[in-house]
Scaffold this motif. Structure first.
Motif, short mmCIF file in Angstrom:
data_model
loop_
_atom_site.label_atom_id
_atom_site.label_comp_id
_atom_site.label_asym_id
_atom_site.label_seq_id
_atom_site.Cartn_x
_atom_site.Cartn_y
_atom_site.Cartn_z
N THR A 146 9.73 -3.56 1.53
CA THR A 146 10.01 -3.47 0.05
C THR A 146 8.55 -2.44 -0.33
OG1 THR A 146 9.90 -6.04 0.05
CG2 THR A 146 9.03 -5.20 -1.55
N ALA A 147 8.86 -1.57 -1.34
CA ALA A 147 8.08 -0.67 -1.75
C ALA A 147 7.20 -1.08 -2.89
CB ALA A 147 8.86 0.42 -2.50
N VAL A 148 6.02 -1.20 -2.93
CA VAL A 148 4.94 -1.65 -3.79
C VAL A 148 4.84 -0.15 -4.98
CG1 VAL A 148 2.15 -1.82 -3.38
CG2 VAL A 148 3.63 -2.57 -1.74
N ASP A 149 4.90 -1.54 -6.18
CA ASP A 149 5.17 -0.76 -7.12
C ASP A 149 2.99 -0.66 -7.64
OD1 ASP A 149 4.17 -2.69 -8.75
OD2 ASP A 149 5.61 -3.33 -9.61
N ARG A 150 2.70 0.07 -9.06
CA ARG A 150 1.89 0.60 -9.21
C ARG A 150 0.88 -0.56 -9.44
NH1 ARG A 150 0.47 5.61 -11.96
NH2 ARG A 150 -1.71 5.60 -11.75
N ALA A 151 1.66 -2.00 -10.60
CA ALA A 151 0.48 -2.62 -10.50
C ALA A 151 0.31 -3.87 -9.12
CB ALA A 151 1.88 -3.68 -11.57
N GLN A 152 1.94 -3.58 -8.66
CA GLN A 152 1.04 -4.97 -7.17
C GLN A 152 -0.15 -3.76 -6.22
OE1 GLN A 152 5.11 -4.55 -5.72
NE2 GLN A 152 5.20 -6.47 -5.69
N LEU A 153 -0.34 -2.21 -6.71
CA LEU A 153 -1.00 -1.62 -5.63
C LEU A 153 -2.35 -2.31 -5.90
CD1 LEU A 153 -1.90 0.01 -3.11
CD2 LEU A 153 -1.47 1.70 -4.64
N GLY A 154 -2.71 -2.55 -7.50
CA GLY A 154 -3.78 -2.74 -8.64
C GLY A 154 -4.01 -4.10 -7.95
#
Length: 141
Positions: free
Chosen positions: A4-12
């Motif tokens: 699953t790719a991690v989006d910017r909000a999740q990475l934050g």
């Protein structure tokens, strides 16, 4: 197994939840991110420090003529930006300002790591700040 790719909000959210005490500054020393642990250990809030020069956000204790925490920060970050190499720093006394304007004696083991852009230049500096006050005070006793 599906990735699953991690989006910017999740990475934050992942970064903020790291148990280590980290702050990210840009090339101009402006704070762009901080872990929850960093905020807890420094008594800060994201609202107060994001977008602020780290030296301004965490001033030296004006009552301590030997205070040099801001100099250590400034020099280490500049070194990382200029060389692209990690800056090794010895534990440093860097008192934390309390809500009432007083300063609490604190000792930190800082680390400074480069974060490179796609074109290979230093874009950010990842600054770790481990509170080693208890250990230093015990050694001094």
């Amino acid at each position: 197994m599906e990735t699953t790719a991690v989006d910017r909000a999740q990475l934050g959210r992942i970064f903020n939840a790291l148990p280590e005490s980290y702050v990210v500054v840009d090339r101009a020393r402006v704070i762009v991110a901080a872990t929850d642990s960093f905020l807890a250990s420094t008594g800060s809030s994201r609202e107060r420090i994001l977008g602020v020069d780290i030296v301004s956000a965490f001033p030296d204790n004006p009552d301590d003529p030997e205070a040099n925490g801001t100099t250590v920060l400034r020099n280490a970050i500049s070194s990382v930006v200029e060389t692209g190499e990690e800056a090794a720093v010895q534990p440093v006394r860097y008192d934390m300002e309390e809500a009432d304007g007083s300063f609490e004696t604190r000792y930190w083991q800082p680390s400074f790591l480069p974060v490179f852009s796609a074109d290979g230049r230093v874009e950010f500096v990842l600054h770790g700040a481990d509170d080693v006050t208890a250990r230093i005070l015990a050694d001094q006793a």
